[in-house]
Motif scaffolding. Sequence first.
Motif, mmCIF file in Angstrom:
data_model
loop_
_atom_site.group_PDB
_atom_site.id
_atom_site.type_symbol
_atom_site.label_atom_id
_atom_site.label_comp_id
_atom_site.label_asym_id
_atom_site.label_seq_id
_atom_site.Cartn_x
_atom_site.Cartn_y
_atom_site.Cartn_z
ATOM 1 N N GLU A 174 0.803 -1.229 0.000
ATOM 2 C CA GLU A 174 0.000 0.000 0.000
ATOM 3 C C GLU A 174 0.830 1.270 0.000
ATOM 4 O O GLU A 174 0.498 2.231 -0.688
ATOM 5 C CB GLU A 174 -0.950 0.003 1.200
ATOM 6 N N GLN A 175 1.928 1.293 0.758
ATOM 7 C CA GLN A 175 2.728 2.524 0.849
ATOM 8 C C GLN A 175 3.574 2.774 -0.399
ATOM 9 O O GLN A 175 4.128 3.850 -0.556
ATOM 10 C CB GLN A 175 3.560 2.576 2.127
ATOM 11 N N PHE A 176 3.677 1.786 -1.301
ATOM 12 C CA PHE A 176 4.447 1.924 -2.538
ATOM 13 C C PHE A 176 3.577 1.501 -3.721
ATOM 14 O O PHE A 176 3.680 0.370 -4.207
ATOM 15 C CB PHE A 176 5.725 1.080 -2.499
ATOM 16 N N PRO A 177 2.686 2.401 -4.197
ATOM 17 C CA PRO A 177 1.810 2.046 -5.322
ATOM 18 C C PRO A 177 2.616 1.547 -6.520
ATOM 19 O O PRO A 177 3.648 2.108 -6.868
ATOM 20 C CB PRO A 177 1.101 3.362 -5.646
ATOM 21 N N GLY A 178 2.149 0.459 -7.125
ATOM 22 C CA GLY A 178 2.838 -0.128 -8.266
ATOM 23 C C GLY A 178 3.753 -1.267 -7.879
ATOM 24 O O GLY A 178 4.304 -1.946 -8.735
ATOM 25 N N ALA A 179 3.919 -1.505 -6.572
ATOM 26 C CA ALA A 179 4.784 -2.586 -6.097
ATOM 27 C C ALA A 179 3.936 -3.691 -5.479
ATOM 28 O O ALA A 179 2.961 -3.429 -4.779
ATOM 29 C CB ALA A 179 5.785 -2.059 -5.074
ATOM 30 N N LYS A 180 4.308 -4.935 -5.760
ATOM 31 C CA LYS A 180 3.653 -6.104 -5.181
ATOM 32 C C LYS A 180 4.730 -7.062 -4.699
ATOM 33 O O LYS A 180 5.817 -7.092 -5.261
ATOM 34 C CB LYS A 180 2.795 -6.819 -6.228
#
Length: 78
Positions: free
Chosen positions: A18-24
């Motif tokens: 959530e704190q790094f949009p675009g990261a999973k």
Amino acid sequence: MSQQTFIQTDLEQALDIEQFPGAKFFPLAEPGSQGSIHLLTMKAGTMIPIHTHPCDEYVYVMKGVVENGGKTCSAGIF
């Protein structure tokens, strides 16, 4: 020797960071006292700010390019 575990990551669902949009991320090994192992995927342009971890962090670029501290790392760089 402990039992081997194999995970087919393309059949499992990665978790959003959530704190790094675009990261999973996808957990590959349970967290332990020395750290944990994850598969991280990022969309092009994803920015993760400078941060710290309580243990060492290692990165292997499997595909694409990662820029870190002014250094460009392409696929195959550890």
